[in-house]
Write an enzyme that holds these catalytic residues in place. Structure first.
Site, PDB file in Angstrom:
ATOM      1  N   TRP A 124       0.901  -1.159   0.000  1.00 41.45           N
ATOM      2  CA  TRP A 124       0.000   0.000   0.000  1.00 41.45           C
ATOM      3  C   TRP A 124       0.932   1.199   0.000  1.00 41.45           C
ATOM      4  O   TRP A 124       1.613   1.461   0.991  1.00 41.45           O
ATOM      5  CB  TRP A 124      -0.887  -0.016   1.244  1.00 41.45           C
ATOM      6  CG  TRP A 124      -1.930   1.048   1.245  1.00 41.45           C
ATOM      7  CD1 TRP A 124      -3.184   0.967   0.716  1.00 41.45           C
ATOM      8  CD2 TRP A 124      -1.818   2.364   1.809  1.00 41.45           C
ATOM      9  NE1 TRP A 124      -3.858   2.150   0.911  1.00 41.45           N
ATOM     10  CE2 TRP A 124      -3.036   3.021   1.579  1.00 41.45           C
ATOM     11  CE3 TRP A 124      -0.807   3.051   2.483  1.00 41.45           C
ATOM     12  CZ2 TRP A 124      -3.279   4.328   1.992  1.00 41.45           C
ATOM     13  CZ3 TRP A 124      -1.040   4.350   2.890  1.00 41.45           C
ATOM     14  CH2 TRP A 124      -2.271   4.979   2.647  1.00 41.45           C
ATOM     15  N   GLY A 152       5.943  -0.273   6.899  1.00 40.30           N
ATOM     16  CA  GLY A 152       6.174   0.839   7.827  1.00 40.30           C
ATOM     17  C   GLY A 152       6.680   2.045   7.066  1.00 40.30           C
ATOM     18  O   GLY A 152       6.543   2.130   5.842  1.00 40.30           O
ATOM     19  N   GLU A 155     -21.543   5.895  10.059  1.00 38.88           N
ATOM     20  CA  GLU A 155     -21.005   4.605   9.635  1.00 38.88           C
ATOM     21  C   GLU A 155     -21.659   4.151   8.311  1.00 38.88           C
ATOM     22  O   GLU A 155     -20.986   3.625   7.430  1.00 38.88           O
ATOM     23  CB  GLU A 155     -21.206   3.566  10.748  1.00 38.88           C
ATOM     24  CG  GLU A 155     -20.788   2.152  10.426  1.00 38.88           C
ATOM     25  CD  GLU A 155     -19.320   1.985  10.030  1.00 38.88           C
ATOM     26  OE1 GLU A 155     -18.533   2.932  10.185  1.00 38.88           O
ATOM     27  OE2 GLU A 155     -18.984   0.901   9.531  1.00 38.88           O
ATOM     28  N   GLU A 196     -16.876   4.038   0.902  1.00 32.30           N
ATOM     29  CA  GLU A 196     -15.629   3.286   0.750  1.00 32.30           C
ATOM     30  C   GLU A 196     -15.723   2.146  -0.255  1.00 32.30           C
ATOM     31  O   GLU A 196     -14.737   1.811  -0.872  1.00 32.30           O
ATOM     32  CB  GLU A 196     -15.037   2.839   2.097  1.00 32.30           C
ATOM     33  CG  GLU A 196     -15.844   1.902   2.924  1.00 32.30           C
ATOM     34  CD  GLU A 196     -15.223   1.655   4.308  1.00 32.30           C
ATOM     35  OE1 GLU A 196     -14.064   1.987   4.549  1.00 32.30           O
ATOM     36  OE2 GLU A 196     -15.945   1.108   5.164  1.00 32.30           O
ATOM     37  N   HIS A 245     -28.476  23.227   9.138  1.00 28.77           N
ATOM     38  CA  HIS A 245     -27.394  24.216   9.155  1.00 28.77           C
ATOM     39  C   HIS A 245     -26.441  24.028   7.994  1.00 28.77           C
ATOM     40  O   HIS A 245     -25.267  24.358   8.097  1.00 28.77           O
ATOM     41  CB  HIS A 245     -26.657  24.145  10.498  1.00 28.77           C
ATOM     42  CG  HIS A 245     -27.570  24.384  11.659  1.00 28.77           C
ATOM     43  ND1 HIS A 245     -28.079  25.618  11.961  1.00 28.77           N
ATOM     44  CD2 HIS A 245     -28.112  23.518  12.560  1.00 28.77           C
ATOM     45  CE1 HIS A 245     -28.885  25.510  13.008  1.00 28.77           C
ATOM     46  NE2 HIS A 245     -28.923  24.250  13.388  1.00 28.77           N
ATOM     47  N   LYS A 278      -6.956  -2.506   5.085  1.00 30.11           N
ATOM     48  CA  LYS A 278      -7.679  -2.872   6.295  1.00 30.11           C
ATOM     49  C   LYS A 278      -6.946  -2.415   7.547  1.00 30.11           C
ATOM     50  O   LYS A 278      -7.550  -2.038   8.531  1.00 30.11           O
ATOM     51  CB  LYS A 278      -7.830  -4.403   6.307  1.00 30.11           C
ATOM     52  CG  LYS A 278      -8.595  -4.921   7.481  1.00 30.11           C
ATOM     53  CD  LYS A 278      -9.950  -5.399   7.065  1.00 30.11           C
ATOM     54  CE  LYS A 278     -10.862  -5.613   8.228  1.00 30.11           C
ATOM     55  NZ  LYS A 278     -12.032  -4.764   8.191  1.00 30.11           N
TER      56      LYS A 278
HETATM   57  C1  G6P Z   1      -9.005   1.311   8.113  1.00 30.50           C
HETATM   58  C2  G6P Z   1     -10.049   0.249   7.834  1.00 30.50           C
HETATM   59  C3  G6P Z   1     -11.316   0.548   8.633  1.00 30.50           C
HETATM   60  C4  G6P Z   1     -11.000   0.675  10.105  1.00 30.50           C
HETATM   61  C5  G6P Z   1      -9.892   1.697  10.368  1.00 30.50           C
HETATM   62  C6  G6P Z   1      -9.406   1.616  11.800  1.00 30.50           C
HETATM   63  O1  G6P Z   1      -9.415   2.522   7.602  1.00 30.50           O
HETATM   64  O2  G6P Z   1     -10.334   0.201   6.450  1.00 30.50           O
HETATM   65  O3  G6P Z   1     -12.250  -0.487   8.432  1.00 30.50           O
HETATM   66  O4  G6P Z   1     -12.141   1.054  10.801  1.00 30.50           O
HETATM   67  O5  G6P Z   1      -8.761   1.422   9.530  1.00 30.50           O
HETATM   68  O6  G6P Z   1      -8.844   0.360  11.982  1.00 30.50           O
HETATM   69  P1  G6P Z   1      -8.788  -0.409  13.371  1.00 30.50           P
HETATM   70  O7  G6P Z   1      -8.124  -1.705  13.034  1.00 30.50           O
HETATM   71  O8  G6P Z   1      -7.953   0.437  14.281  1.00 30.50           O
HETATM   72  O9  G6P Z   1     -10.164  -0.574  13.869  1.00 30.50           O
END
Ligand code: G6P
Length: 614
Positions: free
Chosen positions: A75, A102, A487, A494, A510, A609
């Site tokens: 990524w 990283g 959400e 997404e 508003h 993810k």
């Molecule tokens: C990424 C994922 C989301 C997730 C977020 C936080 O953006 O695509 O689905 O909510 O990270 O991740 P975490 O593992 O800390 O819940």
């Protein structure tokens, strides 16, 4: 983000690594690569832009015979997704290959120094600096790979999980971590390493989670050795995995996301198991029971999280404030860490993270601990960094979530936050015992109600066809269902790439109301709760501006049914428990709209993810 995997053993490294990359693809999928040392002593490196399948195509007619190798799915952070920027990176003399997850913060400085010493760089990545630096040290000091890695890591600032192999040493992998996850799998004749345990769960259940500042030496025919950056040997702590292969497969569903949506009755049962007992009359959450004084005396709770977990945290705020009367603040972890946070010993910081590895949330945890707050981690991934770095916590126990868009983890998080609020309320006696027991009883019914709501599947599928080509969506909710609106909007944008905004329904006046016209559908979450009358008027305000409305209403609702264009009915449930139920139709709606548009719902573009970079 990015996933790394490594293998050393008697088997075919290529097969293990490619399969492992597929499992880690959720961590990034803009390019992939593999490096192996062949029996003839050649360091073969193959890289391809795009998903892992492109790498497989590239490798079809290549020499992939090897019993040692490392691989990577990327990524992009530094440098666009391209074959050249893909990992593994190798040293200029072709002796070393390295994969990295990283960010090396001082890479520019190191690159300038190495260039002064005659190194030529081929990619734009921070990672190439690391491999060139290791090789430079190795040659200059005429030292072992381990010594060169250690020395290089002393010069590096940033986050990393790395694995390095040498052309002239087909028997060794050196791996290390700082802030990015790395786990080693120990089989009988094989050793594996990966960003999480999914690539090797079918070969071994024995795992060693590397800690920050540790370097592992995987040597053929030798037991695993781990050292710290000062070269002191560490004790090896072997854990048994709680993962099964079936959890990593689609199980007959067309996508992981749909599988995970439909798994929710089961995952919620797992989440409640042993925690809400005696028909709901007893709430047992070990993380609270083991720290009674902390929870009794807390003056404030701060929840830190990112993405979907942040939305679940907002619901947590409503729950804890209502049930426990403790002030709660919810912070984006990425903002919290740079906002000069003020914390005291009377504060509890809750870190909420599905992966347990999100870099910003992890950084917030460290800050909170340094400031003396008690830190409670809520996570899904067993053995991940956040549970290890926090004072106490609770797992959500929903099993691996592979679809990038979070569904079952969200409802699991809300469930654990509800149980946590009830446990604290019981402890502080902030709610009558009968009320705790009544909610506990309702909580036990939630998995069945979710099963019931999932029957809306066909109806939502039909509805999705009407809205597939909408360009914008507004999601509105109030109270407990305001975070659900956020959400719902996030899920849609997404995976379908349709612009969607979530808003508190009353705030719509508003600003967003100016956007409403016949082209702009609104999804309004309007169950029969204490704000029902108010949201009815919000529904009317949207209708009066010509906007079409999809409303989530309680079964039997007749008022909104007469105003909205479409209603999706959910069963009656206490207000504070409604978010788990109301979020289900929104998951389905975003899913089907994205599928109608032909999108890859499990791997939406540009996302990953697990976000292990800032
Ligand atoms: C990424 C994922 C989301 C997730 C977020 C936080 O953006 O695509 O689905 O909510 O990270 O991740 P975490 O593992 O800390 O819940």
């Amino acid at each position: 983000m990015c996933g790394i995997v490594g293998y050393l053993g008697n088997g075919n490294a290529y097969d293990v690594l490619i399969k492992g990359l597929h499992r880690l693809e959720y961590r990034g999928y803009d390019s992939a690569g593999i490096a192996m040392v062949s029996p003839a002593g050649k360091l073969n490196v193959f890289k391809a832009k795009g998903k892992v399948e492109n790498l497989e195509t590239l490798c079809k007619d290549k020499d992939t015979n090897a019993t040692i190798g490392i691989a990577h799915t990327r990524w992009a952070t530094h440098g666009e997704p391209s074959d050249t920027n893909a990992h593994p990176h190798y040293s200029e003399d072709g002796e070393l290959a390295l994969v990295h997850n990283g960010t090396i913060e001082n890479y520019k400085l190191l690159r300038d120094v190495l260039e002064e010493h005659g190194c030529t760089f081929h990619s734009e990545t921070d990672t190439e600096v690391l491999v060139q630096l290791i090789e430079y040290i190795k040659v200059k000091n005429n030292c072992s790979l381990l010594d060169a890695v250690r020395e290089a890591l002393h010069q590096v600032v940033g986050a990393y999980a790395i694995a390095v192999i040498e052309k002239n040493n087909p028997d060794t992998i050196v791996a290390a971590r700082q802030s990015s996850p790395l786990v080693i799998g120990i089989g009988e004749d094989d050793t594996f390493l990966a960003s999480d345990a999914t690539p090797f769960v079918e070969y071994t259940q024995n795992a060693v989670y590397l800690k920050d500042g540790e370097i592992a030496v995987i040597q053929r025919g030798e037991p695993l050795k781990i050292f710290d950056l000062d070269n002191c040997e560490s004790k090896i702590d072997v854990k048994t995995l709680e993962l099964t292969i079936s959890q990593l497969e689609k199980g007959g569903y067309p996508s992981f996301m749909l599988k995970e949506i439909f798994e929710q009755p089961t995952t919620l049962r797992e989440c409640i198991r042993g925690r809400v007992v005696d028909g709901g009359r007893k709430i047992l959450l070990n993380g609270v029971l083991d720290n009674k004084e902390v929870f009794k005396n807390a003056k404030r709770i701060v929840i830190v999280a990112c993405g979907t977990s942040w939305h679940a945290s907002l619901i947590g705020k409503y729950l804890i404030q209502e049930m426990c009367h403790i002030p709660v603040e919810v912070e984006y972890a990425s903002e919290f860490r740079y906002s000069c946070p003020v914390l005291t010993k009377d504060d509890i910081v809750i870190a909420l993270s599905q992966s347990g590895e999100t870099a910003d949330t992890l950084a917030a945890v460290k800050i909170a601990r340094d400031m003396g707050a008690f830190v409670f981690g809520i996570s899904n991934a067993v053995g991940s960094s956040i549970p290890r770095e926090t004072d106490s916590g609770a797992y959500i126990h929903v099993g691996p979530e592979i679809g990038v868009a979070s569904t079952k983890a969200f409802t699991g998080q809300v469930m654990v936050l509800t149980i946590l609020a009830l446990a604290i309320a019981e402890l502080r006696e902030s709610m009558p015992q009968e009320k705790v027991a009544e909610l506990g009883k309702h909580l036990l019914e939630i998995p069945e109600l979710v099963e019931h709501v999932l029957k809306l599947d066909e109806e939502v599928k039909r509805l999705s066809l009407i809205y597939t080509y909408a360009r914008n969506f507004l999601y509105l909710g109030r109270g407990y269902n305001y975070p659900v609106a956020l959400e719902g909007a996030l899920k849609l944008k997404e995976i379908s790439y349709i612009h969607a905004e979530g808003y508190p329904a009353a705030e719509m006046k508003h600003g967003p109301i100016a956007l409403i016209d016949a082209e702009m559908p609104s999804v309004i979450i309007a169950p029969q709760d204490h704000l029902y009358e108010k949201i009815v008027s919000n529904v009317q305000q949207v209708k009066a501006r010509g906007g079409s409305i999809i409303a989530i209403v309680t079964e039997g609702d007749s008022v909104i049914r007469n105003i909205a264009d479409h209603v999706l009915e959910i069963p009656e449930v206490p207000e504070c428990l409604s978010p788990i139920i109301t979020s289900i139709p929104l998951q389905l709606l975003s899913y089907y709209i994205a599928v109608n548009k032909g999108k890859n719902v499990d791997m939406p573009r540009n996302l990953a993810k697990s976000v292990t970079v800032e």
